[in-house]
Design a protein around this motif. Structure first.
Motif, short mmCIF file in Angstrom:
data_model
loop_
_atom_site.label_atom_id
_atom_site.label_comp_id
_atom_site.label_asym_id
_atom_site.label_seq_id
_atom_site.Cartn_x
_atom_site.Cartn_y
_atom_site.Cartn_z
N HIS A 262 4.58 -16.20 -27.02
CA HIS A 262 3.91 -17.25 -27.41
C HIS A 262 4.66 -18.57 -26.88
CE1 HIS A 262 0.98 -20.28 -29.09
NE2 HIS A 262 1.35 -19.84 -30.37
N ARG A 299 8.19 -8.03 -17.99
CA ARG A 299 7.01 -8.95 -17.89
C ARG A 299 7.56 -10.10 -17.09
NH1 ARG A 299 2.06 -9.18 -21.73
NH2 ARG A 299 1.37 -6.98 -21.09
N LEU A 300 6.68 -10.88 -16.35
CA LEU A 300 7.15 -12.13 -15.66
C LEU A 300 6.49 -13.30 -16.92
CD1 LEU A 300 5.90 -12.59 -12.28
CD2 LEU A 300 8.03 -12.27 -13.15
N ARG A 306 -4.26 -15.48 -22.15
CA ARG A 306 -5.23 -14.53 -22.90
C ARG A 306 -6.76 -15.28 -22.50
NH1 ARG A 306 -6.23 -11.90 -27.74
NH2 ARG A 306 -4.59 -10.63 -27.01
N1 CMC Z 1 3.73 -9.55 -16.16
C1 CMC Z 1 3.16 -8.75 -15.74
N2 CMC Z 1 1.90 -8.08 -16.32
C2 CMC Z 1 1.21 -8.98 -17.39
C3 CMC Z 1 1.89 -10.19 -17.44
C4 CMC Z 1 3.02 -10.76 -17.24
N3 CMC Z 1 3.55 -11.79 -17.43
N4 CMC Z 1 0.89 -10.43 -18.50
C5 CMC Z 1 -0.10 -9.77 -18.68
N5 CMC Z 1 0.11 -8.58 -17.77
C6 CMC Z 1 -0.50 -7.29 -17.52
C7 CMC Z 1 -0.72 -6.49 -18.43
O1 CMC Z 1 0.42 -5.37 -18.37
C8 CMC Z 1 -2.11 -6.01 -18.53
O2 CMC Z 1 -1.98 -4.68 -17.57
P1 CMC Z 1 -2.96 -3.48 -17.62
O3 CMC Z 1 -4.31 -3.81 -17.53
O4 CMC Z 1 -2.63 -2.82 -16.63
O5 CMC Z 1 -2.37 -2.82 -19.06
C9 CMC Z 1 -3.13 -7.13 -18.17
O6 CMC Z 1 -2.09 -7.88 -17.52
C10 CMC Z 1 -3.46 -7.65 -19.37
O7 CMC Z 1 -2.43 -7.90 -20.08
P2 CMC Z 1 -2.73 -8.15 -21.61
O8 CMC Z 1 -1.07 -8.14 -22.26
O9 CMC Z 1 -3.54 -7.25 -22.23
O10 CMC Z 1 -3.25 -9.63 -22.00
P3 CMC Z 1 -3.18 -10.59 -23.16
O11 CMC Z 1 -4.39 -11.54 -23.06
O12 CMC Z 1 -2.98 -9.85 -24.29
O13 CMC Z 1 -1.84 -11.17 -23.23
C11 CMC Z 1 0.05 -12.79 -22.60
C12 CMC Z 1 -1.51 -12.53 -22.85
C13 CMC Z 1 0.12 -14.47 -22.43
C14 CMC Z 1 0.62 -12.58 -24.01
C15 CMC Z 1 0.46 -11.93 -21.45
O14 CMC Z 1 -0.11 -12.50 -20.41
C16 CMC Z 1 2.03 -12.26 -21.45
O15 CMC Z 1 2.74 -11.33 -22.05
N6 CMC Z 1 2.69 -13.04 -20.60
C17 CMC Z 1 4.16 -13.35 -20.68
C18 CMC Z 1 4.33 -14.38 -21.99
C19 CMC Z 1 4.00 -15.71 -21.82
O16 CMC Z 1 4.07 -16.32 -20.77
N7 CMC Z 1 3.45 -16.18 -22.89
C20 CMC Z 1 3.08 -17.63 -22.86
C21 CMC Z 1 1.71 -17.77 -23.11
S1 CMC Z 1 1.15 -19.64 -22.81
C22 CMC Z 1 1.85 -20.32 -23.83
C23 CMC Z 1 1.00 -20.11 -25.49
O17 CMC Z 1 -0.06 -20.68 -25.48
O18 CMC Z 1 1.72 -19.46 -26.05
#
Ligand code: CMC
Length: 426
Positions: A262, A299-300, A306
């Motif tokens: 987050h 992860r990047l 989301r």
């Molecule tokens: N790098 C590589 N792969 C990723 C990333 C990433 N940053 N984010 C998502 N994926 C992949 C993930 O592995 C999954 O792949 P697969 O379908 O093959 O298993 C797919 O994309 C969907 O990801 P998810 O984890 O199911 O998506 P989510 O909606 O649950 O998570 C997230 C959203 C923001 C937690 C995630 O994208 C993430 O961990 N990003 C990095 C952390 C980050 O930058 N967070 C800040 C969010 S914006 C500020 C805020 O409002 O908090």
């Protein structure tokens, strides 16, 4: 168009109303689902669950739209001050000149923090993470203002106190980490200048707020001010739904924000970019590592969201602002080029395209914070200062809507009933 949805289960049909929001988002209203059918829903991570109706922030993840109370984020970032946006979020309308001046004045009058809070602060280790200090001290505020516990009391005084004191408390950790005395607020300064003065002024020399820095901070705080039902905001509403006081609810939100998935991502991004630079700047190597997240665990940070599946409108504004601000301040940060290279490589990669992963708000914000002189471990604190009006607005709305206590269900998957075995016989 039907305004009910039909569900057939165990050979029986049930009808559920469809609720449509003002921006035509549609939801099945399953408030009576369990009573009628005996079933609950299973939705890990609440990917499909609307926990509330809210009139504060509208977000369209497919089209990259973000609006506070109907005003576009682009327009607010270009034209408003952070306190105007705070007023808009909390009270529902942009303030008139008079309302603004009363609001700003009352915030000015409450910037000073009780000296006994300093004693609590002094008990923290010098290298404590500023987010742990911030959430602890905000929680401690409920002890200093015990009337906040009275559910029937007017929360306005506490809303003002929080807005006024959070920046003051936030700057203490930074000053302490340098071994410098903390600065008291100066009430002849506006909100942002006051924060900058407390952060950067030294007793030994004159400090003048650079308007470029103040303007950049204004934009960043506005872009962070609310984001509907994200992890920390849902936490604030959930804690508040038990009728816990405002300070405790916001403190819980600060803790939720700290996590690297987050708000804590902004610190992780800069640390990641620094690591890439130290490793020779090969962005392709890191894109490959992220693609193999399941084996590399990497992860990047600053990528993916989301809700946003095309672009994050906040990231667009921030990327442009990063170029502007660094240019105006004459800062040449090699990490900005690494970030751009990484973005370019990821956006052309099939893995990222397929999963609709784009830079989010945290990807470029740290580069601006750094150029403004804000240290890396304070980045998430900056996010918290920005998000505070949103948390307050959401807590207030939850309270005014008299929402029931938040209490999700679960599907139990553990052992079924078994006999206790005494310790000698195990
Ligand atoms: N790098 C590589 N792969 C990723 C990333 C990433 N940053 N984010 C998502 N994926 C992949 C993930 O592995 C999954 O792949 P697969 O379908 O093959 O298993 C797919 O994309 C969907 O990801 P998810 O984890 O199911 O998506 P989510 O909606 O649950 O998570 C997230 C959203 C923001 C937690 C995630 O994208 C993430 O961990 N990003 C990095 C952390 C980050 O930058 N967070 C800040 C969010 S914006 C500020 C805020 O409002 O908090």
């Amino acid at each position: 168009m039907a305004n009910t949805a039909e569900l057939t289960v165990d050979g029986k049909s049930y009808e559920f109303p469809i609720f449509e929001g003002t921006e035509h988002e549609k939801a099945f209203d399953i408030s009576n689902l369990r009573d009628q059918t005996g079933y609950v829903t299973l939705d890990r991570g609440y990917k499909n669950t609307g926990a509330t109706k809210s009139a504060i922030t509208f977000l369209d993840g497919e089209q990259g739209i973000l609006q506070y109370r109907g005003y576009s984020i682009e327009e607010l970032a270009a034209k408003a001050s952070f306190l105007e946006v705070a007023y808009l979020l909390i009270y529902g309308e942009l303030p008139t000149k008079e309302q603004y001046s009363t609001f700003e004045d009352s915030i000015r009058r409450h910037t000073l923090v009780n000296e006994d809070m300093r004693k609590i602060f002094d008990g923290f280790p010098v290298n404590a993470h500023p987010m742990s200090v911030l959430s602890s001290l905000v929680s401690a505020m409920s002890a200093f203002y015990p009337d906040s516990q009275d559910e029937k009391s007017d929360p306005d005084g506490h809303i003002i106190r929080l807005l006024a004191k959070l920046p003051t408390i936030a700057t203490w950790s930074y000053k302490r980490s340098l071994g410098h005395p903390v600065n008291y607020p100066k009430n002849n300064l506006d909100y942002i200048s006051n924060f900058l003065n407390m952060m950067f002024a030294l007793p030994v020399e004159e400090y003048k707020v650079d308007p470029v820095v103040a303007e950049a901070l204004n934009v960043l705080l506005i872009l962070h001010a609310d984001h509907e039902q994200n992890c920390s905001t849902s936490t604030v509403r959930l804690v508040g739904s038990s009728q816990a006081n405002l300070y405790s609810s916001i403190s819980a939100g600060i803790s939720a924000l700290w996590g690297p998935l987050h708000g804590g991502a902004n610190q992780e991004v800069i640390e990641m970019l620094e690591a890439i630079k130290a490793d020779g700047g090969d962005v392709g190597k890191y894109v490959d590592m992220a693609k193999n997240a399941k084996t590399t665990g990497f992860r990047l940070f600053g990528f993916g969201h989301r809700v946003y599946k095309n672009f994050d409108p906040r990231a667009r504004i921030i990327k442009k602002a990063a170029d502007d601000v660094l240019g105006k301040l004459g800062v040449n940060d090699p990490v900005l080029e690494i970030a751009k290279g990484l973005e370019e490589a990821a956006l052309h990669d099939e893995y990222f395209i397929q999963r609709k992963l784009y830079p989010n708000v945290d990807f470029y914000s740290g580069i601006i914070y750094r150029a403004l002189g804000i240290p890396t471990n304070m980045f998430t604190v900056m996010f918290a200062i920005g998000r505070l009006p949103g948390w307050i607005a959401q807590w207030k709305e939850m309270r005014e809507q008299k929402e029931p206590i938040g209490r999700p269900r679960q599907i139990y998957t553990g052992a079924t009933l078994r006999k206790f075995v005494s310790i000698e016989n195990r």
